[in-house]
Motif scaffolding. Structure first.
Motif, mmCIF file in Angstrom:
data_model
loop_
_atom_site.group_PDB
_atom_site.id
_atom_site.type_symbol
_atom_site.label_atom_id
_atom_site.label_comp_id
_atom_site.label_asym_id
_atom_site.label_seq_id
_atom_site.Cartn_x
_atom_site.Cartn_y
_atom_site.Cartn_z
ATOM 1 N N ARG A 1 41.885 38.543 42.783
ATOM 2 C CA ARG A 1 42.279 39.271 44.051
ATOM 3 C C ARG A 1 43.737 38.900 44.858
ATOM 4 N NH1 ARG A 1 38.058 42.403 46.260
ATOM 5 N NH2 ARG A 1 36.137 42.360 44.814
ATOM 6 N N GLU B 1 30.530 41.152 35.526
ATOM 7 C CA GLU B 1 30.307 41.656 36.941
ATOM 8 C C GLU B 1 31.475 41.551 37.537
ATOM 9 O OE1 GLU B 1 27.555 40.717 40.794
ATOM 10 O OE2 GLU B 1 26.986 39.831 38.854
ATOM 11 N N THR B 2 32.316 40.478 37.606
ATOM 12 C CA THR B 2 33.571 40.296 38.254
ATOM 13 C C THR B 2 34.480 41.211 37.625
ATOM 14 O OG1 THR B 2 33.131 37.814 38.465
ATOM 15 C CG2 THR B 2 35.296 38.364 38.893
ATOM 16 N N THR C 1 34.370 44.181 36.595
ATOM 17 C CA THR C 1 33.974 45.665 37.306
ATOM 18 C C THR C 1 34.392 45.633 38.641
ATOM 19 O OG1 THR C 1 31.960 45.916 35.663
ATOM 20 C CG2 THR C 1 32.025 47.132 37.936
ATOM 21 N N GLU C 2 34.155 44.255 39.239
ATOM 22 C CA GLU C 2 34.639 44.310 40.799
ATOM 23 C C GLU C 2 36.318 44.607 40.768
ATOM 24 O OE1 GLU C 2 33.111 40.731 42.185
ATOM 25 O OE2 GLU C 2 30.884 41.422 42.342
#
Length: 400
Positions: free
Chosen positions: A155, A181-182, A184-185
């Motif tokens: 990020r 999961e990360t 996808t974020e």
């Protein structure tokens, strides 16, 4: 109407092989490709396919051996460094390993390109604050990279790449070091970047599920060439090249592998058949149409009175439309099943693996399916041409 922001025209990039003076390796081999403004474009390939080299040509970190690269309306192929500078300022980049300064805080990492660009300090502070809020890291402004998770580091990388308000964002394997999961974020954040700022994003990846989640168009590279390209749904729904089929097999569930078909024959006596599910029509680069598939299975089962058992499969969504494969066992009088499959195959892609008593070899079943699909496309083209001829003849008759 398309508005190309990046264009490759017959681009070749060769490198000299160390220790062999006269020999070269061709990393990019005669690539012609356009990427439209505001698009999310995926470039996918296995290691050594040439995808990272292709992307380094966009910001002129590599220069083509031949051919031209046009970025933001300017042919950058032969520009010197001073003339490249304003174009590079409009291109942001995020990396697989984040490339953050370990001795700088999150805020300082994001501010770094603004310092290089000589922004006023108050403008820098305001821009960093905006970006921290956008990527959801406002409370981590004074932390160092070692205090962040992998997703948080990426990020920061995205915020830094956005600092100077670029028009193009290059993401080179940006999610490869992250868990699912990360990933996808981070992809959701990139989609927001595209939608809210209108920034063109070029994704370089070896993960087909990354392309599946956010890209609009995709190019598949192998041995330096673009072997297949087009709308993401069209490429997923009707892949033509073996390398593309291998990639899609890693991203989409449903199609049984050979060993699974053998097990199903051992457990079920009836006809084992896989039906490909394609919710809408797709077109290839030659303008040929392959119609939707698997949309009338229930209706035909009821019509012919065949017995059916759902054995294996899966459905995914690509760009809002369903795609996948379902494997059934069909039972009943032989002629019923034959007639049923004959009509089903008229409107769907069917792979018939036969029965336990009379199995069809896996390779033959897949080959028969491909031949049938190509015949269906040819038939559709023939019907379309006949209809066009009839319309033309009727017009001539009317004019006479």
């Amino acid at each position: 109407m398309s508005d190309p922001i990046i264009t490759f025209d017959h681009v070749v990039k060769e490198f000299k092989i160390r220790g062999r003076k006269a020999e070269t390796a061709r990393a990019v081999n005669d690539v012609s490709l356009s990427i439209d403004r505001g698009d999310i474009f995926g470039i996918i390939g296995y290691s050594g396919a040439g995808k990272s080299t292709l992307v380094r040509l966009i910001n002129a970190l590599e220069r083509p051996t031949s051919g031209t690269v046009t970025v933001l309306g300017t042919d950058i192929t032969a520009l010197n460094e001073s003339k490249l500078r304003p174009i590079r300022q409009k291109i942001g980049m995020i990396f697989q390993q984040f490339n953050l300064f370990s001795t700088k805080t999150v805020s300082q990492n994001i501010a770094y390109p603004l310092q290089l660009d000589h922004w006023r300090k108050d403008y820098q502070d305001r821009r960093v604050k905006e970006l921290l809020e956008f990527v959801g890291l406002a409370e981590h402004a004074d932390k160092y990279p070692s205090q962040l998770s992998g997703g948080q580091k990426q990020r920061v990388g995205i915020a830094r790449a956005l600092a100077t308000n670029p028009e193009i964002l290059l993401a080179d394997e940006a999610t490869s070091a992250l868990d699912p999961e990360t990933t996808t974020e981070v992809l959701a954040l990139l989609k927001r970047v595209n939608e809210e700022f209108g920034i063109t994003i070029v994704l370089i990846t070896h993960q087909m599920n990354v392309v599946q989640q956010i890209a609009n168009r995709v190019a598949v590279m192998s041995s330096g060439r673009v072997v297949e390209s087009g709308d993401v749904y069209d490429v997923f729904a009707a892949p033509r090249q073996p390398v593309t089929k291998r990639f899609i097999a890693t991203a989409l569930s449903g199609l049984p592998e050979e060993s699974r078909v053998e097990r199903l024959h051992g457990e079920w006596s009836g006809r084992i058949v896989t039906v490909l599910i394609r919710q809408k029509d797709v077109s290839d680069d030659h303008g040929r149409t392959l119609h939707a598939s698997g949309q009338n299975i229930s209706e035909l089962i009821a019509k012919y009175g065949v017995e059916s058992s759902l054995l294996y499969g899966g459905i995914d969504t690509v760009k809002g439309s369903a795609i996948g494969a379902i494997t059934y066992e069909f039972n009943g009088p032989g002629w019923h099943v034959d007639e049923f499959l004959r009509e089903l195959a008229q409107h769907s892609d069917v792979i018939d693996f036969g029965t336990a008593e009379k199995p069809v070899a896996y390779a033959d079943a897949v080959a028969n399916h491909i031949a049938g699909a190509e015949a269906a496309i040819a038939n559709q083209q023939s019907v379309s041409q006949d209809e066009s001829a009839e319309i033309s003849a009727s017009h001539e008759g009317a004019n006479a």
